[in-house]
Design an enzyme around this catalytic site. Structure first.
Site, PDB file in Angstrom:
ATOM      1  CB  THR B  49     -14.220 -20.234  12.340  1.00  0.00           C
ATOM      2  OG1 THR B  49     -14.851 -21.495  12.072  1.00  0.00           O
ATOM      3  CG2 THR B  49     -14.483 -19.292  11.181  1.00  0.00           C
ATOM      4  CB  CYS B  50     -13.208 -22.523  16.954  1.00  0.00           C
ATOM      5  SG  CYS B  50     -14.801 -21.782  17.185  1.00  0.00           S
ATOM      6  NE  ARG B  52     -17.860 -23.341   8.800  1.00  0.00           N
ATOM      7  CZ  ARG B  52     -18.610 -24.318   8.307  1.00  0.00           C
ATOM      8  NH1 ARG B  52     -18.263 -24.906   7.177  1.00  0.00           N
ATOM      9  NH2 ARG B  52     -19.686 -24.702   8.929  1.00  0.00           N
ATOM     10  CG  MET B 193     -27.052 -23.998  31.929  1.00  0.00           C
ATOM     11  SD  MET B 193     -28.454 -25.107  32.093  1.00  0.00           S
ATOM     12  CE  MET B 193     -27.742 -26.710  31.805  1.00  0.00           C
TER      13      MET B 193
END
Lengths: 270, 424
Positions: B49-50, B52, B193
């Site tokens: 994944t991004c 791990r 945000m």
């Protein structure tokens, strides 16, 4: 049957305890337990009332029966609201009211004074059922009003704890409370009209300024005001919630205060 | 049969290293296939994944396997092995199983409790499963990890409550309004945000979007992005009579909405509730507005406060989750040892011995006048038969063969042993 009444009271008490626990450390499981306990109480309570009806007696002729029937109407409507809107936490606010009404019922005089022959007519059933269903709708509106005030306080003061998480949105609380008042108001109106018709057929006059009649009229005006200011001045949310609680306290006074303190044609004991 | 976990994550390696080691698209299948060629490896799956990259492997000798895994990674991704030295972690046996459980339960995530990792673990496992890369041990481990993750999710509140400002804003909105699709929303200004929050709101059902910007063209541009309409800055107060949710993020140096404006607006709206989120710094909306009935104003600090307390809440819940994981870990290890050969051999022998003793006793009761010598001879023969019968399975169990797990399970079933020592 006395035993059914006592059992229903016990189950309502258990539901109240679980409901209060739920307020402080609830989960989906406690909500379900509370609903099951209340449902068992309600079934026993219903059987009790049906048995009485089958024996030809309409169980609203003394304070014990009236108070019990009032609680039954509240639980009936509570399950309807729960089914429609899934506000499980409402039980935590409404079961204590049901329990207190049932407890009052259990200590109020139980002896059945024969209904004076003048009043023996089908009006008794219709008039009281309308009145109590209307009052039950007001009771739930007030319970939801309390929930609204609690949730409103959390949102306004920005204290967003676990109870805030479990309470539903302000909008749904405001809307359901309003809907219940729009249900209770016509029921109350019809109860007053049927009462007047009944009085005419029994005593020959529609209105006799009996204390119960006066206080019912006051209740009617309060809820008329609640609906009126909502539509014209936009009294919704917090103000509407406060009014719904005020309205229900007048309902309670009309029920207990008038019957126990003031004498009139509606007092059971004469 | 032992588990070896090799990997690196957001805590041990910067993104530059993680992206080099990622197995993506066709690289995943290729990587899995060549990893399975390693002599020590009996089964494997790759989770990439991004945050791990991890390889879960079923190996015969973890100590030796560590070196070959390292060599494999640097070779497959053409990276200098030295560069990986400080980023990689290795876990075996108990620690490896615990790690797999913790990852799937999102306790090892950057944002503890985030829900994606469970899905990613499931996908990675299913991919390896369809490629036939996993064995009985990894199948069991991953299936267990998924149920543990689900248990953590339902028994703790680890995934409840928003941990980002934009999500916190959306969650609050849902506690004020019920059906967001009938609410009118206004974005005042712009900013990363704020725009993220708008996207969350749209995902939660908001459809009526208006955008106000001092530069009208910029407003038009943003409005197009959100399928909304642009409103001129001069007109925004007029527009507020019909607006239920406002996110304000402008660069104005002072208040652009005052209490007196808001009082007028509330009269016009017949007091219908308004939720205002002011994430501009300095604030653009007079804080006193929050005192008005049915108006709820939150600024960026209020939202940050919610996020902070939610994160604290998650950490507390994470402790409870660790408890669940330890409990499940013990259960898993118990199952694993039950599959070990030694206890199976012992159980097999005990079973044979039991039968032998019981039958001998019966026989001795039936026969009369058997002397000591005859009795010894009978016992000897019976023992010999029993031992000869259980000799081949015992040998098979002692051999370190590929499919020993299957053999153990088979022998246990055929001889009716070990059913009561907790296979879960």
């Amino acid at each position: 049957m006395v035993i059914l009444f006592e059992l229903a009271l016990t189950f309502y008490f258990a539901a109240t305890i679980v409901g209060v626990v739920e307020l402080f450390r609830g989960s989906r499981a406690t909500t379900r337990i509370m609903l099951v306990l209340a449902a068992i109480g309600f079934i026993l309570h219903t059987i009790n009332i049906v048995l009485s009806l089958l024996s030809g007696h309409i169980p609203v002729t003394n304070m014990h029966e009236a108070s019990s029937f009032f609680s039954w109407c509240i639980v009936l409507l509570f399950f309807y609201v729960e089914y429609r809107y899934k506000i499980g936490l409402l039980g935590s606010f409404i079961m204590p009211v049901v329990f207190i009404l049932m407890l009052s019922s259990s200590i109020l005089p139980r002896e059945i004074t024969p209904v004076s022959p003048m009043l023996k007519s089908y009006w008794l059933g219709i008039h009281t059922a309308l009145a109590f269903l209307g009052d039950a709708a007001f009771a739930l509106a007030a319970g939801i009003g309390v929930m609204y005030l609690v949730q409103e306080h959390f949102v306004k003061t920005k204290r967003l704890g676990s109870l805030f998480q479990r309470l539903p949105s302000l909008q749904i609380l405001d809307e359901v409370s309003y809907k219940l008042i729009t249900l209770g108001f016509p029921l109350l109106t019809l109860a007053i009209i049927t009462g007047a018709l009944w009085a005419e057929s029994a005593w020959g006059s529609y209105w006799r300024w009996d204390p119960k009649e006066v206080w019912s009229l006051i209740t009617w005006f309060i809820y008329a005001l609640v609906l009126h200011v909502r539509l014209t001045a936009g009294w919704r949310g917090k103000k509407a919630a406060i009014l719904s609680i005020l309205g229900f306290s007048v309902v309670l006074f009309t029920f207990f205060g008038v019957n126990l303190l003031l004498k009139g044609v509606h007092s059971f004991v004469r | 049969m032992r588990v070896l976990v090799t990997g690196l994550n957001h805590k041990t390696a910067p993104v530059e290293v993680r992206e080099k080691l990622a197995f993506d698209g066709p690289g995943l299948e290729e990587g899995l296939n060549s990893f399975l060629q390693l002599p020590e490896v009996k089964g494997a799956m790759i989770l990439s994944t991004c945050n791990r990259v991890e390889i879960y492997a079923h190996v015969s000798n973890p100590e030796r396997a560590v070196d070959s895994v390292k060599a494999f990674l640097s070779e497959f991704h053409s990276i200098d092995p030295g560069a990986l030295e400080n980023s990689l972690y290795f876990y075996t046996d108990r620690d490896a199983i615990r790690h797999v459980f913790r990852v799937a339960s999102s306790l090892d995530s950057m944002v503890v409790g985030e829900p994606q990792i469970l899905g990613q673990s499931k996908d990675a496992f299913e991919f390896a499963l369809t490629k036939g890369a996993t064995g009985i041990l990894l199948n069991r481990l991953l299936k267990k990890a998924i149920t543990v993750a689900k248990r953590v999710r339902t028994e703790t509140r680890i995934a409840e409550n928003a941990v980002s400002i934009s999500y916190a804003a959306v969650e609050l909105t849902k506690k004020i309004f019920t059906d967001l699709s009938e609410k009118r929303f206004m974005l005042l200004g712009a900013g990363e945000m704020a725009e993220l929050a708008v996207r969350h709101l749209i995902k939660s059902g908001v459809t009526d979007v208006s955008v106000v910007n001092r530069t009208y063209e910029r407003g038009v541009e943003l409005a197009r992005e959100f399928c909304g309409r642009a409103v001129r800055f001069e007109d925004f107060i007029k527009e507020l009579v019909n607006t239920d949710i406002i996110i304000c993020s402008t660069g104005a140096p002072s208040y652009i909405l005052h209490k007196s404006d808001m009082q007028m607006i509330m009269k016009g709206r017949k007091n219908r509730a308004v939720f205002i989120i002011d994430i501009s710094v300095p604030r653009n909306i007079d804080p006193d507005i929050n005192q008005l009935d049915n108006v709820y104003l939150y600024d960026v600090d209020d939202l940050q406060g919610i996020v902070d307390s939610n994160i604290m809440g998650r950490e507390k819940e994470a402790e409870r989750a660790e408890g669940i994981i330890e409990e499940e870990l013990e259960k898993f290890l118990k199952w694993q040892t039950s599959l070990d050969s030694v206890p199976t051999i012992v159980a097999l022998r005990n079973r044979a011995e039991e039968i032998k003793q019981a039958e001998l006793e019966k026989l001795m009761n039936r026969l009369e006048g058997v002397d000591e010598k005859q009795r010894k001879a009978i016992e000897y023969t019976v023992s010999a038969v029993v031992n000869k019968l259980i000799h081949p399975p015992t040998v098979a169990l002692k051999e370190d063969s590929e499919d020993r797990d299957v053999q153990i399970a088979m022998i246990k079933r055929l001889y009716g042993i070990g059913e009561n020592n907790g296979s879960q």
